[in-house]
Scaffold this motif. Structure first.
Motif, short mmCIF file in Angstrom:
data_model
loop_
_atom_site.label_atom_id
_atom_site.label_comp_id
_atom_site.label_asym_id
_atom_site.label_seq_id
_atom_site.Cartn_x
_atom_site.Cartn_y
_atom_site.Cartn_z
N ASP A 118 51.39 104.50 14.14
CA ASP A 118 50.05 104.70 13.60
C ASP A 118 49.10 103.61 14.08
O ASP A 118 47.88 103.80 14.09
CB ASP A 118 50.09 104.63 12.07
CG ASP A 118 51.00 105.68 11.46
OD1 ASP A 118 50.89 106.85 11.84
OD2 ASP A 118 51.83 105.31 10.59
N TYR A 119 49.68 102.49 14.46
CA TYR A 119 48.88 101.30 14.78
C TYR A 119 49.56 100.53 15.90
O TYR A 119 50.78 100.34 15.89
CB TYR A 119 48.76 100.43 13.52
CG TYR A 119 48.07 99.10 13.74
CD1 TYR A 119 46.70 99.02 13.94
CD2 TYR A 119 48.80 97.91 13.74
CE1 TYR A 119 46.07 97.81 14.14
CE2 TYR A 119 48.18 96.69 13.93
CZ TYR A 119 46.81 96.63 14.13
OH TYR A 119 46.20 95.43 14.33
N VAL A 120 48.78 100.08 16.88
CA VAL A 120 49.28 99.28 18.00
C VAL A 120 48.39 98.04 18.14
O VAL A 120 47.16 98.15 18.14
CB VAL A 120 49.28 100.07 19.32
CG1 VAL A 120 49.69 99.18 20.49
CG2 VAL A 120 50.22 101.27 19.23
N VAL A 121 49.02 96.87 18.26
CA VAL A 121 48.26 95.64 18.47
C VAL A 121 48.92 94.83 19.57
O VAL A 121 50.15 94.71 19.63
CB VAL A 121 48.14 94.82 17.16
CG1 VAL A 121 49.50 94.41 16.63
CG2 VAL A 121 47.26 93.60 17.36
N GLY A 122 48.11 94.27 20.46
CA GLY A 122 48.62 93.43 21.54
C GLY A 122 47.74 92.22 21.72
O GLY A 122 46.54 92.24 21.39
N VAL A 123 48.33 91.15 22.19
CA VAL A 123 47.58 89.95 22.54
C VAL A 123 47.92 89.55 23.97
O VAL A 123 49.04 89.74 24.43
CB VAL A 123 47.88 88.77 21.58
CG1 VAL A 123 47.35 89.06 20.19
CG2 VAL A 123 49.36 88.46 21.53
N SER A 124 46.91 89.00 24.65
CA SER A 124 47.09 88.49 26.01
C SER A 124 47.67 89.60 26.90
O SER A 124 47.19 90.72 26.88
CB SER A 124 47.96 87.23 25.97
OG SER A 124 47.83 86.49 27.16
N ALA A 125 48.71 89.30 27.68
CA ALA A 125 49.31 90.31 28.55
C ALA A 125 49.80 91.51 27.76
O ALA A 125 49.89 92.63 28.27
CB ALA A 125 50.46 89.70 29.35
N GLY A 126 50.11 91.29 26.47
CA GLY A 126 50.53 92.39 25.62
C GLY A 126 49.47 93.44 25.42
O GLY A 126 49.77 94.62 25.21
N GLY A 153 52.32 88.54 24.17
CA GLY A 153 51.89 88.26 25.54
C GLY A 153 52.93 87.42 26.26
O GLY A 153 54.12 87.63 26.13
N GLY A 154 52.45 86.43 27.01
CA GLY A 154 53.39 85.57 27.71
C GLY A 154 53.23 85.56 29.22
O GLY A 154 54.17 85.20 29.95
#
Length: 285
Positions: free
Chosen positions: A37-45, A13-14
């Motif tokens: 195969d897999y996508v992970v994001g946090v916050s703005a990500g 994120g950020g």
């Protein structure tokens, strides 16, 4: 026969620094590049990830360079008066109405998509596999930066906060899922290492109602720096493609300069081409 490699995309994120990942991912969309195969994001990500999965090119660019620059979103005057510095409520309402993410396209592929949040009760990272009904709510929950957005959201009756607090670069989740070829899109320069600042020192006072969140904020620099160390010295059998902004990247968490944001978006576009090249080279070996 060789066991198929499990591939992952991890998006940091950020806040406004997410403009870099927006550029990288728009290049991926242009090149029809999605080997994950897999996508992970946090916050703005998480928002960048959803737009990427929906192949909604320049959606994030418009959010960062239009909606996020309007006075209704980032306002120090409101913040000083006790309101939000980053008004997610306003941003969510207007972008959901005027720039909706086509949810059916987000879930059109067979890959696994998760979004990280921080549990206020104990500071744990929890990764949620969203569906069509809760995607918007989970993304918003992952973006609730403590202090700068003064509300907290609930998921399954648990109060949560920004996923980037407890897992600023969620590579460990990708490793837990069995990924051994991982692309990481960061939002800070490679030389950056996080230090304890005023926010960390004041967290016990600011969030005394949520000791778990306070602890996660205090631990964040160590967690962040350890993640960089793992990326640079990966476990045996694991390969990282590390995509990060170059030395002339200028965007900060609350940057509202249109020209700076556009320049840094283009830096992301360029980095995206290099990332694809590096991934294909790794795949051949």
């Amino acid at each position: 026969m060789k066991t198929p490699l499990k591939t992952a995309l991890v998006i940091e994120g950020g806040a406004m620094r997410g403009i870099f990942a927006a550029g990288v991912l728009d290049t991926f969309i242009d090149e029809d590049f999605n080997p994950f195969d897999y996508v992970v994001g946090v916050s703005a990500g998480s928002i960048n990830a959803a737009a990427y999965l929906a192949k909604q090119k320049e959606r994030s660019l418009k959010v960062f360079t239009d909606y996020s620059l309007r006075p209704e979103y980032i306002s120090w005057k409101k913040f000083i008066r006790g309101g939000h510095l980053m008004d997610l409520d306003w941003s969510w309402e207007i972008t959901s109405r005027e720039l909706p993410i086509p949810i059916d396209k987000v879930f059109a592929s067979n890959l696994e998509f998760e979004i990280g949040v921080t549990m206020n009760s104990d500071g744990r990272s929890v990764f949620i596999k969203p569906d069509a009904d809760n995607l918007s709510h989970v993304m918003k929950a992952s973006c609730t930066v403590p202090l700068f957005y003064r509300n907290f959201l609930k998921i399954e009756d648990e109060v949560v906060a920004d996923g980037g607090v407890s897992a600023p670069i969620p590579i460990y989740r990708a490793l837990e899922k069995g990924a051994n070829r991982i692309m990481v899109i960061r939002s800070r320069k490679n030389s950056f290492r996080m230090k304890n600042g005023l926010e960390n020192k004041l967290s016990k006072f600011l969030f005394h109602k949520y000791p778990g969140l306070s602890k996660a904020i205090q631990n964040r620099p160590a967690v962040y720096n350890k993640a960089i160390e793992v990326i640079e010295n990966p476990p045996k059998g694991v390969n990282f493609i590390d995509v990060y902004p170059p030395s002339n990247f200028e965007t900060k968490r609350f940057t509202t300069n249109y020209n700076v944001l556009m320049k840094d978006y283009e830096l992301g576009r360029i980095a995206g081409k290099e990332a694809i090249k590096n991934w294909k080279h790794l795949s051949k070996n």
